[in-house]
Design a protein around this motif. Structure first.
Motif, short mmCIF file in Angstrom:
data_model
loop_
_atom_site.label_atom_id
_atom_site.label_comp_id
_atom_site.label_asym_id
_atom_site.label_seq_id
_atom_site.Cartn_x
_atom_site.Cartn_y
_atom_site.Cartn_z
N ASN A 74 26.59 64.25 41.14
CA ASN A 74 28.13 63.93 41.91
C ASN A 74 28.53 64.21 42.69
O ASN A 74 28.24 65.15 43.25
CB ASN A 74 28.73 64.65 40.07
CG ASN A 74 28.21 63.53 39.10
OD1 ASN A 74 29.09 62.12 39.04
ND2 ASN A 74 27.71 63.79 38.11
N CYS A 75 29.94 63.76 42.96
CA CYS A 75 31.10 64.75 43.86
C CYS A 75 29.87 64.72 45.65
O CYS A 75 30.80 65.89 45.81
CB CYS A 75 31.18 65.64 43.06
SG CYS A 75 32.50 65.55 41.98
N ASP A 113 31.17 67.95 33.77
CA ASP A 113 31.05 69.07 35.25
C ASP A 113 30.19 70.10 35.15
O ASP A 113 30.16 70.96 35.36
CB ASP A 113 32.44 70.10 35.53
CG ASP A 113 32.70 69.09 36.82
OD1 ASP A 113 32.31 68.20 37.64
OD2 ASP A 113 34.12 69.80 37.34
N GLU A 144 31.44 73.73 44.14
CA GLU A 144 31.03 73.54 41.82
C GLU A 144 31.42 75.36 41.63
O GLU A 144 31.14 75.03 40.39
CB GLU A 144 30.47 73.09 42.39
CG GLU A 144 29.93 71.52 41.84
CD GLU A 144 31.65 70.38 41.88
OE1 GLU A 144 32.10 70.83 40.90
OE2 GLU A 144 32.01 69.54 42.17
N HIS A 162 26.90 68.66 36.71
CA HIS A 162 26.13 69.40 38.43
C HIS A 162 25.61 70.48 38.12
O HIS A 162 24.86 71.70 38.77
CB HIS A 162 27.48 70.44 39.26
CG HIS A 162 28.61 69.28 39.56
ND1 HIS A 162 28.60 68.45 41.06
CD2 HIS A 162 30.00 68.85 38.92
CE1 HIS A 162 29.68 67.85 40.84
NE2 HIS A 162 30.19 68.34 39.39
N HIS A 184 28.71 63.53 33.66
CA HIS A 184 29.42 63.77 34.69
C HIS A 184 29.00 65.26 35.22
O HIS A 184 29.19 65.81 34.53
CB HIS A 184 30.75 63.69 35.32
CG HIS A 184 30.82 64.29 36.68
ND1 HIS A 184 31.63 62.91 37.50
CD2 HIS A 184 31.00 65.16 37.01
CE1 HIS A 184 32.00 64.20 38.80
NE2 HIS A 184 31.85 65.00 38.51
#
Ligand code: ZN
Length: 562
Positions: free
Chosen positions: A89-90, A433, A113, A63, A61
């Motif tokens: 993601n997200c 992340d 982010e 970004h 996961h």
């Protein structure tokens, strides 16, 4: 014909969880072709004596969507053994994108982010519009492998324009979104991501588009994954809705993470029980656990977590000289004591100081004479010295000119809780992340932290089980069927490391983002080699200059993923 490479004499921990064994691994092209006692010639031989040979880690996961375009290594995940990163993601992604939407997509990624907008503006050369075009653009020059989710916010913006941040979608608009998601998955995207989080805005204070979607829209767009028959769904934010998405679907759904928090000591138990119940009922519903502590370092020059306490807030806003003076004033100190020691925390106030002085640690004392306090909690020092916690805390800081570095260990630090969470068969390790929150977090070091802290130092699980959770489990769930195991026929994504020395280094602040923007970076030691598709990407902490990564496309029916 000679092999391209033989890795000799390593201990193979193959990702399945079975006990490690000594042997050789032979590679031809980008594939593992033989394991065990390998005879025969090779163009190159790597001696892995004293090292573990494991599948490359899947950083599940991240970004890196923008960063990967200027930094094809996705630093620093691969320095910690990652050979594949999952982006998109997200709900956030860089495609699809009309020319006029680029600034908005960069803005919402930046704001949600915590990636400097200037870095994205300076670093990204947009050359795509559609998802297939974006995947093809990435596929030319990658260090690590990239598996990309389709971001619902980007799709919604593409279809609805400005209205994507204002209203529900019409039936026609939902149909258009479904068509784009289908096209993306058929081109090799590994699924689709959503979010329901009413605190995630762009720079103009407008909600990210996904947050304007009705439940029905989310179920409809997510349903494309089931219809196509491959791919995953990632759902951030609202757990109830995420669980509902999982119940409606037959594909893997990642909805949130479980954290141990000192402010809510029993919540992780309930969440773990939920995760177990969902899986026992046969739903493919997964929650992440981050092995790294949510530690936060601070000095009394920089601390913000006292700001909800009125006297503290006033004091912390004073200029430094005045602040020191006031910390010495017995009357003020009495008020600070009432607020931060005597008054219980208000559970309804998010982010309020925990009063857990046993979880405030001296991380780095400034003066040589205080070095013996390093690693002790403020409560422990107070007990040893027979003094009050607040006196210990303030006097130490004052004596060191407010330079004492403390560390709050209030999240993911309780050993019993973390043992239960990390060893549970119902949790997924990860959600680094990576590429996000760039000045605060470096959670992409979760792999080396797991191997050093939890496996070597605490012994909470076997090395084999840790490797299985870092590799085979995410590879399987994301449909990367030729990754995550050291077996003949699998892609030669490997990491070679020393179990005795592997660990993460201290993070350091650098200005290496495009436009000179700063970020916190963290390197690793003990990771000898990161190999991607049969080529060495990182050796002894240095990039070799190779770009062997590929976009991993979620193609089933036996076709390799590249
Ligand atoms: Zn995320």
């Amino acid at each position: 014909m000679p092999y391209d490479l033989i890795i000799r004499n390593g201990k193979v921990v193959d990702g399945s969880g079975i006990p490690g064994f000594y042997g050789d691994v032979a590679i031809s092209g980008n594939r593992i072709v033989e394991i065990g006692q390998v005879s025969g010639e090779a163009r190159r031989v790597l001696d892995a004596d004293g090292l573990v040979v494991a599948p490359g880690i899947i950083d599940n996961h991240t970004h890196y969507d923008a960063q990967v375009t200027w930094d094809p290594l996705c630093t620093f995940s691969c320095y910690h053994g990652a050979t594949t990163v999952v982006i998109g993601n997200c709900s956030l992604a860089m495609a699809p994108a009309h020319q006029g939407d680029r600034e908005m997509l960069a803005g919402v990624l930046s704001h949600v982010e915590a990636i400097p907008l200037e870095a994205i503006r300076a670093g990204v050369t947009w050359s795509w519009e559609t998802i297939p075009e974006y995947l093809n653009a990435l596929d030319h020059r990658l260090g690590v492998n990239v598996a990309s989710l389709i971001g619902h916010s980007a799709v919604r913006r593409y279809v609805m324009g400005e209205a994507s941040q204002e209203r529900h979608a019409t039936d026609d608009e939902v149909s258009a979104m479904k068509a784009i998601v289908r096209e993306g998955i058929e081109a090799g995207a590994v699924g689709v991501s959503f979010e329901r989080n009413m605190r995630h805005f762009d720079w103009d204070g407008r909600l990210a588009p996904t947050n304007l979607a009705s439940d029905a829209e989310i179920f409809a767009v997510a349903g494309v994954v089931d219809k196509v028959g491959r791919g995953v769904i990632q759902f951030g934010g609202d757990r109830k809705l995420g669980a509902q998405v999982a119940k409606n679907s037959r594909c893997p759904v990642f909805y949130g993470n479980i954290t141990q928090q000192a402010v809510a000591p029993d919540r992780w138990r309930e969440q773990l029980a939920d995760a177990e119940n969902m899986m026992r009922q046969g739903h493919r519903a997964y929650q992440f656990v981050m092995p790294r502590p949510g530690d936060l370092r601070y000095t009394l020059k920089t601390a913000q977590h006292f700001d909800a306490l009125p006297t503290w807030k006033n004091v912390m806003l004073l200029p430094l000289e005045k602040r020191k003076e006031v910390f010495r004033d017995p009357e003020v100190r009495a008020k600070l004591h009432v607020e931060a020691v005597e008054t219980p925390r208000d559970p309804n106030r998010v982010g309020e100081f925990t009063r857990r002085w046993d979880l405030q640690f001296v991380f780095r004392p400034a003066l040589p004479k205080h070095q013996h306090l390093k690693g002790k909690s403020v409560a422990e020092i107070a007990r040893e010295q027979g003094r009050d916690v607040l006196d210990v805390f303030l006097d130490l800081s004052l004596e060191e000119d407010l330079e004492t570095e403390f560390e709050r260990r209030e999240v993911n630090s309780d050993e019993a809780a973390m043992t239960a969470l990390l060893t549970s068969p119902y949790t997924i390790i990860g959600q680094s992340d990576g590429g996000a929150h760039v000045v605060f977090r470096t959670d992409y070091s979760y792999s080396t932290y797991l191997l050093s802290h939890w496996v070597r130092e605490k012994g909470i699980m076997s090395l084999e089980e840790a490797i299985r959770k870092l590799t085979f489990v995410p590879a399987s769930l994301f449909g990367l069927f030729d990754r995550g195991l050291v077996r003949p026929g699998m892609a030669a994504d490997l990491v070679l490391f020393d179990t005795q020395t592997v660990r993460e280094c201290e993070p350091e602040m650098v200005n290496d983002l495009p436009g000179g923007e700063k970020r916190l970076i963290q390197r690793a030691i003990g990771v000898k080699t990161t190999m991607v598709n049969g080529a060495i990407l990182v050796q002894d902490g240095e990039h070799t200059g190779a770009f062997p990564g590929r976009v991993l496309r979620n193609h089933h029916n036996g076709h390799p993923s590249l």
